[in-house]
Design an enzyme around this catalytic site. Structure first.
Site, PDB file in Angstrom:
ATOM      1  NE  ARG A 197      -2.566  -1.052   3.583  1.00 45.94           N
ATOM      2  CZ  ARG A 197      -2.455  -2.158   4.276  1.00 45.94           C
ATOM      3  NH1 ARG A 197      -2.767  -3.329   3.716  1.00 45.94           N
ATOM      4  NH2 ARG A 197      -2.018  -2.148   5.533  1.00 45.94           N
TER       5      ARG A 197
ATOM      6  CE  LYS B 275     -13.206  12.161   1.762  1.00 41.40           C
ATOM      7  NZ  LYS B 275     -13.985  10.855   1.783  1.00 41.40           N
TER       8      LYS B 275
ATOM      9  CD  GLU C 233     -17.275  12.422  -0.162  1.00 39.01           C
ATOM     10  OE1 GLU C 233     -17.423  11.619  -1.108  1.00 39.01           O
ATOM     11  OE2 GLU C 233     -16.347  12.323   0.676  1.00 39.01           O
TER      12      GLU C 233
ATOM     13  CE  LYS D 183     -14.643  13.395  -2.958  1.00 42.61           C
ATOM     14  NZ  LYS D 183     -13.519  12.517  -2.549  1.00 42.61           N
TER      15      LYS D 183
END
Length: 397
Positions: free
Chosen positions: A87, A178, A221, A263
């Site tokens: 990753r 976010k 968002e 967003k």
């Protein structure tokens, strides 16, 4: 004192005092604009981050998938190892691809990635990004919880520990956060319910308030899924309900609007909607939704891809920018799957990451996204349109 001068005096006093809370209004540019708990320098820092994210022609690479999600993507293309090192290598490619900084203003990281280092420079990834002019951010929300009695509507968990985690993330180099609040349109079930909309949008407002208090610029968002059979007109109605509730909640909570970013999902008909729509009709719907309630104090919106292909998302974003002749906002991208799934396809059957080839394709994708963010991506005929379910089946037959 004359009547006109008395009236003027009372108007001045009305501006200086907040009649609803009986306290002095914090003055910024002469008016109260939220964020009364923030100093002038704190507001300036948040606004500077929002402005950097809203750089024209640049967007956000969303690589905040948790280990399980990215592991599932690896597995689908036959990448054997879903290890922390695999990753790390993958995220390093997304951050250090030659020239990616020309098209990226920001990157959203998973907490794991925030503390990983580049094996090129030995620097932590937030510093790698900052040195390239890309603002590093973080995904702080935790797990989804189903609201009882709402036919499956959900909320996101994690507010109770958010302040402490935001402090840690800021120290680690993050400068924004976010938070995603997913919703699904199901007209038959009455979803999203008013309760779900209120709960999710007020959670987003509280999250934004906490982030700002700890120095992180919040990206909010409200993510309405592409799934469903709803029409574009029904999607417009739901998106207006959701966004107007969100912005009202943010203002009510005292969020500093100029130091925050949106967003949103692209307003689309449901994936299984039987009615066809052109890309221009979809673009007009998105602009209409923004014109109803999107505050001009906020500098921009970075659309999520939400299961759209790169070509679909780019065509729709470019069409939206062409159609937006009134709004002052920078309308750009914050894409994960649209950018990453084609990269992972390069690994299919190879057993491991094809980092060099992935890096090259990634920059080409970002060039396309950048053009769309400026309304300069020219889509092929039919690209970005929604083909109704009935019409799609007829073509297949």
């Amino acid at each position: 004192m004359t009547t006109s001068s008395t009236t003027t005096a009372w108007l001045i006093l009305a501006i200086l005092f907040c009649s609803t809370s009986s306290r002095w209004i914090t003055m910024t540019h002469g008016f109260s604009v939220g964020g009364t708990f923030l100093s002038a320098s704190e507001k300036a820092a948040l606004e500077a981050t929002a402005a950097a994210v809203a750089t024209r022609g640049k967007g956000i690479t969303a690589c905040d998938e948790g280990p399980a999600t990215i592991g599932s993507r690896f597995e689908k293309v036959g990448v054997v190892a879903n290890s922390e090192e695999t990753r790390r290598q993958y995220r390093q490619m997304l951050f250090e691809a030659p020239g990616c900084e020309k098209y990226l203003s920001a990157a959203i990281l998973d907490p794991e990635t925030l503390y990983q280092r580049s094996d090129t420079s030995g620097l932590l990834f937030p510093q790698v990004l900052t040195d390239r002019g890309i603002v590093p951010g973080i995904k702080p929300h935790l797990k989804i919880y189903t609201l009882p009695g709402t036919n499956g509507d959900t909320v996101m968990q994690g507010l109770d520990s958010l302040a402490v985690r935001c402090q840690e993330y800021y120290k680690a180099g993050a400068r924004f956060a976010k938070w995603r609040s997913p919703l699904v349109i199901d007209m038959a079930k009455g979803c999203p319910t008013d309760l779900a909309i209120r709960a999710n949008m007020h959670d987003l407002a509280r999250y934004a308030l906490i982030c700002q208090s700890e120095g992180l610029m919040p990206i909010v968002e409200p993510d309405i899924s592409l799934s469903g059979t709803h029409t574009l007109e029904q999607a417009v109605d739901v998106n207006i309900r959701v966004q107007s509730e969100l912005f009202k909640a943010m203002i009510d909570h005292g969020v500093y609007m100029a130091g925050s970013t949106l967003k949103p999902n692209i307003v689309n008909p449901g994936r299984d909607c039987p009615i066809s729509y052109t890309v221009e009709e979809i673009a007009a719907a998105n602009v209409f939704v923004f014109e109803q309630s999107f505050p001009v104090a906020m500098k921009g919106a970075n659309y999520l891809s939400g299961g759209q292909t790169l070509e679909q998302a780019a065509a729709r974003l470019s069409a939206i920018n062409k159609a937006n002749t009134k709004g002052p906002w920078n309308l750009s991208f914050s894409w994960s799957q649209a950018l990453q799934l084609p990269l992972l396809d390069l690994c299919r059957g190879k057993g491991e990451l094809q980092l060099e080839a992935m890096s090259k394709l990634y920059v080409e994708e970002l060039q396309m996204a950048s053009a769309a963010a400026q309304g300069e991506y020219e889509w092929a005929e039919g690209q970005g349109a929604h083909v109704g379910a009935a019409e799609s089946q007829a073509v297949m037959a």
